[in-house]
Design a protein around this motif. Structure first.
Motif, PDB file in Angstrom:
ATOM      1  N   TRP A  34       0.949  -0.974   0.106  1.00  0.00           N
ATOM      2  CA  TRP A  34       0.163   0.047  -0.096  1.00  0.00           C
ATOM      3  C   TRP A  34       0.830   1.360  -0.061  1.00  0.00           C
ATOM      4  N   LYS A  58     -10.114   6.735  -7.151  1.00  0.00           N
ATOM      5  CA  LYS A  58     -10.838   5.502  -6.664  1.00  0.00           C
ATOM      6  C   LYS A  58      -9.487   4.518  -6.070  1.00  0.00           C
ATOM      7  N   LYS A  62      -8.705   3.783  -1.987  1.00  0.00           N
ATOM      8  CA  LYS A  62      -8.446   2.212  -1.578  1.00  0.00           C
ATOM      9  C   LYS A  62      -6.994   2.070  -0.994  1.00  0.00           C
ATOM     10  N   ARG A  65      -7.176   3.846   2.429  1.00  0.00           N
ATOM     11  CA  ARG A  65      -8.001   3.007   3.446  1.00  0.00           C
ATOM     12  C   ARG A  65      -7.412   1.586   4.011  1.00  0.00           C
ATOM     13  N   ASP A  66      -6.702   1.054   2.988  1.00  0.00           N
ATOM     14  CA  ASP A  66      -6.220  -0.284   3.317  1.00  0.00           C
ATOM     15  C   ASP A  66      -4.779   0.136   3.975  1.00  0.00           C
ATOM     16  N   ARG A  71      -9.807  -2.087   6.353  1.00  0.00           N
ATOM     17  CA  ARG A  71     -10.321  -3.177   5.762  1.00  0.00           C
ATOM     18  C   ARG A  71      -9.372  -4.226   5.524  1.00  0.00           C
TER      19      ARG A  71
END
Length: 82
Positions: A34, A58, A62, A65-66, A71
């Protein structure tokens, strides 16, 4: 030989602007790297001239967020409102 000609036709649009960085960032995202993904995606968005800016944003969301662990290895729970 035909494949190399086909690649030579599709590669120049990737080299224009930040498209290559977005593609590499997406690769690192799939490998769950990431930090690398975020750096590449941010660099690609900053360069601009993207073929799909919405996808780039997008993917960056992601990656962030990761990276935060929101998540990672957490299954989604679906609850139906009956």
């Amino acid at each position: 030989m035909k494949k190399s000609i086909a690649y030579s036709r599709t590669l120049p649009p990737l080299l224009d602007g930040g498209n290559l960085e977005i593609l590499l960032g997406e690769y690192h995202l799939h490998k769950m790297e990431w930090g690398e993904a975020r750096q590449l995606l941010e660099a690609g968005i900053e360069k601009g001239n993207l073929t799909d800016p919405a996808l780039a944003r997008k993917l960056l969301r992601k990656a962030i967020r990761d990276m935060s662990g929101e998540r990672v290895n957490k299954p989604r729970v679906w609850v139906a409102d009956w």
